[in-house]
Design an enzyme around this catalytic site. Structure first.
Site, PDB file in Angstrom:
ATOM      1  N   GLU A 339       0.835  -1.196   0.000  1.00  0.00           N
ATOM      2  CA  GLU A 339       0.000   0.000   0.000  1.00  0.00           C
ATOM      3  C   GLU A 339       0.872   1.250   0.000  1.00  0.00           C
ATOM      4  O   GLU A 339       1.800   1.364   0.809  1.00  0.00           O
ATOM      5  CB  GLU A 339      -0.895   0.033   1.243  1.00  0.00           C
ATOM      6  N   CYS A 340       0.583   2.190  -0.891  1.00  0.00           N
ATOM      7  CA  CYS A 340       1.176   3.522  -0.917  1.00  0.00           C
ATOM      8  C   CYS A 340       2.709   3.470  -0.881  1.00  0.00           C
ATOM      9  O   CYS A 340       3.342   3.203  -1.890  1.00  0.00           O
ATOM     10  CB  CYS A 340       0.617   4.375   0.214  1.00  0.00           C
ATOM     11  N   GLY A 341       3.344   3.720   0.270  1.00  0.00           N
ATOM     12  CA  GLY A 341       4.792   3.640   0.340  1.00  0.00           C
ATOM     13  C   GLY A 341       5.305   2.274  -0.074  1.00  0.00           C
ATOM     14  O   GLY A 341       6.381   2.154  -0.672  1.00  0.00           O
ATOM     15  N   SER A 442      -1.070  -0.963  -4.400  1.00  0.00           N
ATOM     16  CA  SER A 442      -2.007   0.132  -4.621  1.00  0.00           C
ATOM     17  C   SER A 442      -1.628   1.337  -3.777  1.00  0.00           C
ATOM     18  O   SER A 442      -0.933   1.210  -2.761  1.00  0.00           O
ATOM     19  CB  SER A 442      -3.427  -0.323  -4.257  1.00  0.00           C
TER      20      SER A 442
END
Length: 470
Positions: A339-341, A442
């Site tokens: 996720e993200c990072g 994502s």
């Protein structure tokens, strides 16, 4: 004698208060940490919480309380999960202190309380302490009190804490003003004790950025300037809460799999609820550091959360043995969720604001480029359009985006699993990048309380990978 939570025929008694703000930026986090630290200095065990999706404020709570802070997000979690989390995470504590989000009545929509501090306060039947920036205020504090006390009769405004008070005399004036809500003290304007900030808000709180001396300073100020006796008495007036549902009771006595969770200076944005769901479905959580560890632990799946990989890009890129181990695990079919990072780390590289490119794991096409402006912010709802390591297509869950990076055009060629619908704003878009059947990344920070089946699906994928490896 302490007031630890206790079961009763009417539920579980948990003294609690919500620390809300008259607006964003009035000092909710500072007041919350100061209050938590002062109560702890009195010998009370404090269970801290944060309304909304924020990952950073809870790290400040932890510095003050000495125990982990939990998110309470009404839109992503729903009422039952919010209540369950409050009760479970307050076990063994004398009092729960819940920091709000934005202004007391603010939400993602001007005509709805969904996602607001007020909604959480009503669900928890918790008295509210309103933080007001009192710099330059005098008799007008009474207007704040009347307006906030009467705007929504379902919210119990129990007191006001004045932040950025100029002097003892200023606080005396505020207390003497006509008000239908008691002024429970204030905190003085003290630039020297302010918390540092960065582009995503506050820094993550650790012993370096928030030393013990700073926490102790705020505890001293709160002890000297706040009416702690009244605050504790108000918290003890809260009604009993129902015992948690059985949603997160352990399903398997013996773990079905081991899931490696990246957890260090670069990756530490996680919802504790997600971990508990994974454990409930039979996962053993094993933490490791992509920054410092030379190799992966022996695990059946990998989970990379958000954080600050751009700040540690050089060290992450230099740790080639770790990156090689992640690639090899992916090639063996190990489920990899990010996720993200975490997505940034799995990309071909992170290009920092100085335009330098730091090669990363290369499991997702394109590079993650840091920008000097916010690229996405807000709640989203996800529906999977393909089978994935979270389960079959058609799976729906909720999450949140908050990022300053974007993927380059090369990522457009990557298979996408998500149809993402922002709660407010742009139309639906495709996201959720996959590689093969076992990699999913994502920008969405998912909260699986919105659909525990996602956590169950990930555990099942990791358990199946474990069976195949034997």
């Amino acid at each position: 004698m302490t007031a630890k939570e206790a079961a009763s025929p009417n539920g579980t008694a948990i003294p609690r208060v919500v620390v809300a703000g008259a607006a964003s930026g009035v000092g909710k986090t500072t007041v919350t940490v100061a209050l938590i630290a002062a109560l702890r200095a009195r010998g009370l065990e404090v269970a801290p919480f944060k309304c909304g999706p924020d990952y950073l404020d809870p790290t400040y709570h932890q510095r003050g309380a000495g125990r982990r802070s939990h998110n309470l997000d009404s839109w992503m979690m729903g009422r039952a999960a919010v209540l369950d989390t409050l009760v479970e995470a307050s076990r063994g504590a004398d009092i729960a202190v819940i920091e709000g989000v934005m202004g007391l009545f603010d939400s993602a929509a001007p005509d709805s309380e969904a996602g607001s501090t007020a909604e959480i306060a009503k669900w928890l039947d918790a008295p509210v302490l309103l933080v007001v920036d009192a710099w330059g205020l005098a008799r007008t504090i009474g207007a704040y009190a009347r307006g906030f006390a009467t705007f929504d009769p379902g919210v119990r405004l129990a007191g006001i804490i004045c932040n950025r008070v100029g002097s003892r005399g200023h606080l005396d004036i505020l207390r003497a003003a006509p008000s239908q809500v008691p002024i429970l003290g204030g905190l003085p304007h003290d630039k020297g004790a302010a918390f540092a900030e960065r582009h995503l808000g506050l820094f993550t709180a650790d012993a370096r950025s928030v030393p013990d001396e700073l926490v102790a300073r705020w505890a001293e100020l709160a002890t000297a300037w706040l009416d702690l006796d009244s605050i504790v008495a108000i918290a003890r007036q809260a009604s009993a809460l129902p015992e948690p549902s059985a949603v997160r009771q352990r399903i398997e006595a013996i773990p079905r799999c081991r899931i490696g969770v990246a957890f260090d200076e670069a990756f530490h944005f996680y919802y504790e609820y997600n971990f508990r769901l994974l454990e409930a479905f039979g996962a053993e959580i094993v933490r490791f550091s992509p920054v410092s560890d030379s190799e992966l632990p022996k695990v059946d799946g990998l989970y990379f959360g958000g954080g600050y990989p751009e700040a540690l890009a050089e060290r992450l890129s230099a740790n080639r043995t770790m990156i090689d181990g992640i690639r090899q695990a992916s090639e063996r079919g190990t489920p990899v969720y990010a996720e993200c990072g975490g997505l940034m780390y799995l990309s071909e590289g992170i290009r920092t604001l100085d335009r330098r490119l730091w090669p990363m794991a290369g499991l997702i096409a394109g590079e993650a480029r840091m920008c000097d402006r916010l690229q996405a912010l807000g709640y989203v709802e996800v529906e999977t359009v393909r089978d994935s390591i979270l389960g079959p297509s058609g799976l729906r869950f909720r999450g949140h985006q908050f990022r300053y990076s974007t993927l380059t055009e090369e990522s457009q060629s990557q298979t996408r699993v998500y149809a993402v619908r922002p709660w407010r704003g742009p139309e639906e878009f495709s996201e959720g990048f996959s590689r093969g059947a076992n990699v999913l990344a994502s920008y969405v920070h998912a909260h699986w309380a919105s659909n525990p089946a996602a956590a169950e699906g990930f555990v099942a994928a990791c358990a199946n990978a474990r069976k195949r490896s034997r």
